[in-house]
Design a protein around this motif. Sequence first.
Motif, PDB file in Angstrom:
ATOM      1  N   ALA A  45       0.709  -1.289  -0.116  1.00 17.54           N
ATOM      2  CA  ALA A  45       0.045  -0.063  -0.007  1.00 17.54           C
ATOM      3  C   ALA A  45       0.824   1.323  -0.147  1.00 17.54           C
ATOM      4  O   ALA A  45       2.157   1.347   0.046  1.00 17.54           O
ATOM      5  N   GLU A  46       0.214   2.427  -0.237  1.00 19.02           N
ATOM      6  CA  GLU A  46       1.140   3.658   0.039  1.00 19.02           C
ATOM      7  C   GLU A  46       1.642   3.910   1.067  1.00 19.02           C
ATOM      8  O   GLU A  46       1.034   3.333   2.262  1.00 19.02           O
ATOM      9  N   SER A  47       3.139   4.355   1.104  1.00 16.66           N
ATOM     10  CA  SER A  47       3.945   4.638   2.229  1.00 16.66           C
ATOM     11  C   SER A  47       4.625   3.650   2.422  1.00 16.66           C
ATOM     12  O   SER A  47       5.594   3.506   3.244  1.00 16.66           O
ATOM     13  N   ALA A  48       4.580   2.215   2.006  1.00 18.16           N
ATOM     14  CA  ALA A  48       5.322   1.108   2.123  1.00 18.16           C
ATOM     15  C   ALA A  48       6.721   1.358   1.679  1.00 18.16           C
ATOM     16  O   ALA A  48       6.885   1.903   0.345  1.00 18.16           O
ATOM     17  N   PRO A  49       7.957   0.864   2.329  1.00 16.07           N
ATOM     18  CA  PRO A  49       9.201   1.267   1.764  1.00 16.07           C
ATOM     19  C   PRO A  49       9.684  -0.036   0.905  1.00 16.07           C
ATOM     20  O   PRO A  49       9.123  -1.157   1.131  1.00 16.07           O
ATOM     21  N   LEU A  50      10.603   0.293  -0.002  1.00 11.76           N
ATOM     22  CA  LEU A  50      11.248  -0.820  -0.632  1.00 11.76           C
ATOM     23  C   LEU A  50      12.578  -0.354  -1.440  1.00 11.76           C
ATOM     24  O   LEU A  50      12.875   0.820  -1.116  1.00 11.76           O
ATOM     25  N   VAL A  51      13.315  -1.070  -1.757  1.00  9.48           N
ATOM     26  CA  VAL A  51      14.600  -0.563  -2.742  1.00  9.48           C
ATOM     27  C   VAL A  51      14.460  -1.038  -4.099  1.00  9.48           C
ATOM     28  O   VAL A  51      14.006  -2.051  -4.473  1.00  9.48           O
ATOM     29  N   LEU A  52      14.896   0.028  -4.730  1.00  9.56           N
ATOM     30  CA  LEU A  52      15.027  -0.202  -6.390  1.00  9.56           C
ATOM     31  C   LEU A  52      16.593  -0.108  -6.570  1.00  9.56           C
ATOM     32  O   LEU A  52      17.355   0.582  -5.797  1.00  9.56           O
ATOM     33  N   PHE A  53      16.975  -0.838  -7.723  1.00 12.94           N
ATOM     34  CA  PHE A  53      18.401  -0.826  -8.189  1.00 12.94           C
ATOM     35  C   PHE A  53      18.346  -0.679  -9.738  1.00 12.94           C
ATOM     36  O   PHE A  53      17.395  -1.208 -10.379  1.00 12.94           O
ATOM     37  N   ASP A  54      19.284   0.148 -10.112  1.00  7.27           N
ATOM     38  CA  ASP A  54      19.286   0.568 -11.550  1.00  7.27           C
ATOM     39  C   ASP A  54      19.762  -0.646 -12.556  1.00  7.27           C
ATOM     40  O   ASP A  54      19.962  -0.243 -13.942  1.00  7.27           O
ATOM     41  N   GLY A  55      20.514  -1.479 -11.992  1.00  7.26           N
ATOM     42  CA  GLY A  55      21.334  -2.634 -12.613  1.00  7.26           C
ATOM     43  C   GLY A  55      22.785  -2.144 -13.029  1.00  7.26           C
ATOM     44  O   GLY A  55      23.346  -3.134 -13.541  1.00  7.26           O
ATOM     45  N   GLN A  56      23.159  -0.865 -12.691  1.00 10.79           N
ATOM     46  CA  GLN A  56      24.504  -0.529 -13.013  1.00 10.79           C
ATOM     47  C   GLN A  56      25.388  -0.249 -11.773  1.00 10.79           C
ATOM     48  O   GLN A  56      26.402   0.337 -11.864  1.00 10.79           O
ATOM     49  N   GLY A  57      24.511  -0.572 -10.392  1.00  3.60           N
ATOM     50  CA  GLY A  57      25.280  -0.389  -9.265  1.00  3.60           C
ATOM     51  C   GLY A  57      25.061   0.518  -8.213  1.00  3.60           C
ATOM     52  O   GLY A  57      25.475   0.809  -7.330  1.00  3.60           O
ATOM     53  N   VAL A  58      23.656   1.208  -8.649  1.00  6.92           N
ATOM     54  CA  VAL A  58      22.969   2.337  -7.683  1.00  6.92           C
ATOM     55  C   VAL A  58      21.841   1.636  -7.146  1.00  6.92           C
ATOM     56  O   VAL A  58      21.025   1.201  -7.968  1.00  6.92           O
ATOM     57  N   GLU A  59      21.624   1.929  -5.761  1.00  5.33           N
ATOM     58  CA  GLU A  59      20.413   1.557  -5.349  1.00  5.33           C
ATOM     59  C   GLU A  59      19.680   2.664  -4.640  1.00  5.33           C
ATOM     60  O   GLU A  59      20.462   3.803  -4.417  1.00  5.33           O
ATOM     61  N   ALA A  60      18.483   2.504  -4.349  1.00  6.56           N
ATOM     62  CA  ALA A  60      17.638   3.902  -3.861  1.00  6.56           C
ATOM     63  C   ALA A  60      16.804   3.051  -3.009  1.00  6.56           C
ATOM     64  O   ALA A  60      15.927   2.128  -3.354  1.00  6.56           O
ATOM     65  N   GLY A  61      16.527   3.844  -1.884  1.00  9.70           N
ATOM     66  CA  GLY A  61      15.442   3.490  -0.840  1.00  9.70           C
ATOM     67  C   GLY A  61      14.344   4.352  -1.204  1.00  9.70           C
ATOM     68  O   GLY A  61      14.306   5.673  -1.298  1.00  9.70           O
ATOM     69  N   VAL A  62      13.100   3.886  -1.423  1.00  8.64           N
ATOM     70  CA  VAL A  62      11.974   4.583  -2.019  1.00  8.64           C
ATOM     71  C   VAL A  62      10.764   4.315  -1.116  1.00  8.64           C
ATOM     72  O   VAL A  62      10.846   3.325  -0.331  1.00  8.64           O
ATOM     73  N   ARG A  63       9.628   5.114  -1.069  1.00 11.91           N
ATOM     74  CA  ARG A  63       8.481   4.934  -0.509  1.00 11.91           C
ATOM     75  C   ARG A  63       7.384   5.293  -1.541  1.00 11.91           C
ATOM     76  O   ARG A  63       7.406   6.076  -2.262  1.00 11.91           O
ATOM     77  N   LEU A  64       6.340   3.929  -1.624  1.00  6.38           N
ATOM     78  CA  LEU A  64       5.495   4.356  -2.457  1.00  6.38           C
ATOM     79  C   LEU A  64       4.476   5.360  -2.093  1.00  6.38           C
ATOM     80  O   LEU A  64       3.985   5.703  -0.862  1.00  6.38           O
ATOM     81  N   VAL A  65       4.242   6.375  -3.056  1.00 10.74           N
ATOM     82  CA  VAL A  65       3.106   7.386  -2.998  1.00 10.74           C
ATOM     83  C   VAL A  65       1.892   7.202  -3.740  1.00 10.74           C
ATOM     84  O   VAL A  65       1.031   8.093  -3.491  1.00 10.74           O
ATOM     85  N   ASP A  66       1.898   6.388  -4.877  1.00  6.23           N
ATOM     86  CA  ASP A  66       0.886   6.108  -5.453  1.00  6.23           C
ATOM     87  C   ASP A  66       0.332   4.854  -5.859  1.00  6.23           C
ATOM     88  O   ASP A  66       1.400   4.373  -6.566  1.00  6.23           O
TER      89      ASP A  66
END
Length: 251
Positions: A45-66
């Motif tokens: 649901a909205e506000s849930a945290p997860l991690v994305l990565f770009d496949g080139q070595g960079v990761e991002a901590g994100v939160r669902l907003v929509d």
Amino acid sequence: MRAADWYAAHGKMPRLFVPEVFSPGDEVALPEGPARHVTRVLRLAESAPLVLFDGQGVEAGVRLVDVSRKRTVARVEAVWSGGVESPLVVHLGQAISKGDRMDYAIQKAVELGVAAITPLYTERGDVRLKGDREEKKLAHWQAVAASACEQSGRAVVPPVNPPITLKAWLEARQEPLRLMLHLATGHIFDRETRPEKAALLIGPEGGLSPDDVAAALAAEFAPLTLGPRVLRTETAPVVALTLLQHYFGDL
């Protein structure tokens, strides 16, 4: 924020491959595949945290907003560099096998830190791909590699190259350590220096033909034996990569 801080604050969470550029504060619309996984499989649901990565070595901590039927959007809160890549760069030349065997070989090779995979046409291999079939199979194999990165914590997705002949692959090899699965004597891991790069050749179900072996030997590939038992073509890279990572990598 460091990766350790993000995980400490939010605990274990899904990791998804999203080939985008991440900057703190930006909003990222998830592609169809990851969006479907988030909404229909994980049911986040909205506000849930997860991690994305770009496949080139960079990761991002994100939160669902929509989270809706039309789109799934996450806001980037932190960005960091992934840090689980092996110091040993291994290029795997894997003879193409039937069914799920190739999927298994690619999946496990990625989990074990392989840097690149090239599917090979060998003399005894009976799989031949052409046109659309090759393109679809290659896209599928690359998706298998990306999924293995999601599971294993890697932020770099190794390329699965278009299939080529064994001859063409051998001619392109420049790695200082070159190994092929074949009967051998001696111990190839008794080396004074640790190589930074290696090439590993795995044959098809019926094994490498005498001509394949001769070509590999001419390309300065050393035979590597994995014990007295005959391993399946999808099991051999798992064992060989484990040994390489143990002696020269980070296992």
